[in-house]
Write an enzyme that holds these catalytic residues in place. Structure first.
Site, PDB file in Angstrom:
ATOM      1  N   ASP A 106      83.551  -0.886 -28.372  1.00  0.00           N
ATOM      2  CA  ASP A 106      83.790   0.520 -28.079  1.00  0.00           C
ATOM      3  C   ASP A 106      84.416   0.600 -26.683  1.00  0.00           C
ATOM      4  O   ASP A 106      83.735   0.444 -25.665  1.00  0.00           O
ATOM      5  CB  ASP A 106      82.490   1.312 -28.132  1.00  0.00           C
ATOM      6  CG  ASP A 106      81.947   1.465 -29.550  1.00  0.00           C
ATOM      7  OD1 ASP A 106      82.300   0.655 -30.428  1.00  0.00           O
ATOM      8  OD2 ASP A 106      81.145   2.398 -29.784  1.00  0.00           O
ATOM      9  N   LYS A 170      86.404   7.615 -31.142  1.00  0.00           N
ATOM     10  CA  LYS A 170      85.026   8.012 -30.804  1.00  0.00           C
ATOM     11  C   LYS A 170      85.077   9.122 -29.771  1.00  0.00           C
ATOM     12  O   LYS A 170      85.903   9.097 -28.858  1.00  0.00           O
ATOM     13  CB  LYS A 170      84.272   6.784 -30.272  1.00  0.00           C
ATOM     14  CG  LYS A 170      82.852   7.049 -29.795  1.00  0.00           C
ATOM     15  CD  LYS A 170      82.205   5.740 -29.337  1.00  0.00           C
ATOM     16  CE  LYS A 170      80.869   5.958 -28.659  1.00  0.00           C
ATOM     17  NZ  LYS A 170      80.254   4.692 -28.186  1.00  0.00           N
ATOM     18  N   LYS A 202      83.985   8.226 -34.986  1.00  0.00           N
ATOM     19  CA  LYS A 202      82.605   8.087 -34.513  1.00  0.00           C
ATOM     20  C   LYS A 202      82.283   9.268 -33.615  1.00  0.00           C
ATOM     21  O   LYS A 202      82.879   9.443 -32.555  1.00  0.00           O
ATOM     22  CB  LYS A 202      82.410   6.774 -33.759  1.00  0.00           C
ATOM     23  CG  LYS A 202      80.977   6.598 -33.220  1.00  0.00           C
ATOM     24  CD  LYS A 202      80.787   5.225 -32.601  1.00  0.00           C
ATOM     25  CE  LYS A 202      79.426   5.095 -31.929  1.00  0.00           C
ATOM     26  NZ  LYS A 202      79.215   3.751 -31.329  1.00  0.00           N
TER      27      LYS A 202
END
Length: 257
Positions: A106, A170, A202
């Protein structure tokens, strides 16, 4: 606590399977990470991933494997939480995390650079990390939408991250004042739709309740349909959400707990 109806029970089980069970606190230690991994296998199925700091990746992988959780992914964060602009440093951090056993990375997008009118740093960083992850790990790009704020900025960051090779978009680190919002997720879903729905979403940051999970799952479902809602396309990043989902699902039928 009121008993869930059947539809809500199904949604709660689905949310568990989409969950990136997260511990990213400054005082994290080995004991906490082991406990996190133990929670990842639930009576209602495993979570999608555990998300930990890079220094705990190897421990998380060993612990999950020892518990029979080989299918649970280990995610970690890089360029976290501030989203700096040093591409070479972030690439080195990414490579180290993958070598330690991370299945997913991430990456915090250099959102401050974009706010100052520099889009190229973000494009270069995502592309370089994409090359580093290729064939070894999934790349999830954290846009920090609450700091970008302006819808057009969120749209540009989404489009640029996808163009540079992100596997997922995300929302947030969870470390700023404004995290996931419905508006930001709608913009991100539209950017994903423009590329055929091939990139995942996400939602993370401030997602604590079953109703929060429902909101983001339903936004994605309404855009892409039921079949799209799986761990290859949709994630929920949270630390406390699992406890609520389990409490709801374990409530005795026909009564209150």
């Amino acid at each position: 606590m009121k008993q869930m109806n059947e539809a809500d029970q199904q949604l709660a089980r689905q949310a568990i399977g989409l969950l990136d069970l997260t511990s990213l606190s400054g005082d994290d230690d080995a004991e906490r990470i082991i406990a996190l991994c133990q929670r990842a296998q639930t009576p209602f199925g495993p979570v999608a991933a555990v998300c930990v700091f890079p220094r705990f990746v190897a421990l998380a992988r060993r612990t999950l494997d020892s518990l029979g959780g080989q299918a649970i992914r280990v995610a970690t964060v890089v360029n976290f939480p501030h989203g700096g602009a040093n591409v070479a440093s972030v690439v080195a951090e990414t490579l180290e995390a993958i070598d330690a056993g991370a299945n997913e990375v991430d990456l915090v997008y250099p959102y401050r650079s974009l706010l100052m009118g520099d889009a190229q740093t973000g494009l270069s960083m995502v592309a370089a990390c994409r090359d580093t992850c290729a064939g070894r790990a999934r790349l999830k790009v954290i846009l920090e939408t609450g700091e970008l704020r302006d819808p057009q900025m969120i749209r540009q960051a989404s489009q640029d991250a996808i163009a540079a090779g992100a596997d997922f978009l995300k929302t947030s680190t969870g470390k700023v004042l404004v995290n996931a919002t419905e508006q930001a997720v709608r913009i991100m879903l539209e950017a994903i739709a423009e590329r055929g729905g091939l990139v995942g979403l996400k939602a993370a940051g401030g997602i604590r309740t079953f109703d929060d999970a429902r909101t983001y799952i339903e936004l994605a479902r309404s855009r892409f349909g039921t079949a799209w809602i799986n761990a290859d396309h949709m994630r929920l990043g949270a630390s406390g959400l699992l406890d609520e989902l389990l409490a709801q699902l374990e409530c005795p039928v026909g009564g209150e707990a």
